[in-house]
Design a protein around this motif. Structure first.
Motif, PDB file in Angstrom:
ATOM      1  N   GLY A  60       0.786  -1.225   0.000  1.00  0.00           N
ATOM      2  CA  GLY A  60       0.000   0.000   0.000  1.00  0.00           C
ATOM      3  C   GLY A  60       0.822   1.281   0.000  1.00  0.00           C
ATOM      4  N   TYR A  61       2.120   1.183   0.233  1.00  0.00           N
ATOM      5  CA  TYR A  61       3.006   2.340   0.187  1.00  0.00           C
ATOM      6  C   TYR A  61       3.481   2.553  -1.239  1.00  0.00           C
ATOM      7  CZ  TYR A  61       3.244   2.058   5.254  1.00  0.00           C
ATOM      8  OH  TYR A  61       2.928   2.035   6.575  1.00  0.00           O
ATOM      9  N   SER A  62       3.717   3.801  -1.596  1.00  0.00           N
ATOM     10  CA  SER A  62       4.188   4.133  -2.934  1.00  0.00           C
ATOM     11  C   SER A  62       5.260   5.215  -2.818  1.00  0.00           C
ATOM     12  CB  SER A  62       3.016   4.644  -3.775  1.00  0.00           C
ATOM     13  OG  SER A  62       3.456   5.073  -5.032  1.00  0.00           O
ATOM     14  N   VAL A  63       6.364   5.004  -3.529  1.00  0.00           N
ATOM     15  CA  VAL A  63       7.425   6.008  -3.607  1.00  0.00           C
ATOM     16  C   VAL A  63       7.598   6.343  -5.080  1.00  0.00           C
ATOM     17  CG1 VAL A  63       9.861   6.526  -3.215  1.00  0.00           C
ATOM     18  CG2 VAL A  63       8.600   5.153  -1.541  1.00  0.00           C
ATOM     19  N   THR A  78       3.548   8.052  -0.654  1.00  0.00           N
ATOM     20  CA  THR A  78       2.130   7.914  -0.359  1.00  0.00           C
ATOM     21  C   THR A  78       1.954   6.745   0.591  1.00  0.00           C
ATOM     22  OG1 THR A  78       1.611   8.693  -2.584  1.00  0.00           O
ATOM     23  CG2 THR A  78      -0.160   7.617  -1.370  1.00  0.00           C
ATOM     24  N   VAL A  79       1.246   6.974   1.687  1.00  0.00           N
ATOM     25  CA  VAL A  79       1.021   5.913   2.678  1.00  0.00           C
ATOM     26  C   VAL A  79      -0.469   5.519   2.680  1.00  0.00           C
ATOM     27  CG1 VAL A  79       2.948   6.639   4.116  1.00  0.00           C
ATOM     28  CG2 VAL A  79       0.708   7.570   4.565  1.00  0.00           C
TER      29      VAL A  79
END
Length: 80
Positions: A60-63, A78-79
């Motif tokens: 679910g995290y995005s970098v 984004t968390v």
């Protein structure tokens, strides 16, 4: 964790520069593999580094690596 990796010091021989993204499992003792790098190659090499426009997703995290600036790398996290 997001690290900006540049062709300096320890990384002087990198084939490319970029952002290294990895997870640390704090429930795992040091020396027993608490660091996980999502990479095609094992151990990770330059293929594990994000370049501008590239995205890393996990749990679910995005970098998102936005751009290289004179001050350093600009990333958006984004968390869930």
């Amino acid at each position: 964790i997001v690290e900006s990796r540049r062709k300096l010091g320890y990384d002087l021989r990198l084939r490319k520069e970029g952002a290294l993204v990895y997870k640390v499992d704090t429930s795992v003792r040091t020396g027993e593999g608490p660091i996980v790098v999502d990479s095609i190659s094992k151990p990770p090499d330059a293929s594990a580094l994000l370049g501008p426009g590239e995205v890393w997703n996990s749990d679910g995290y995005s970098v998102t690596f936005k751009e290289v600036t004179p001050e350093g790398d600009l990333v958006e996290i984004t968390v869930p």
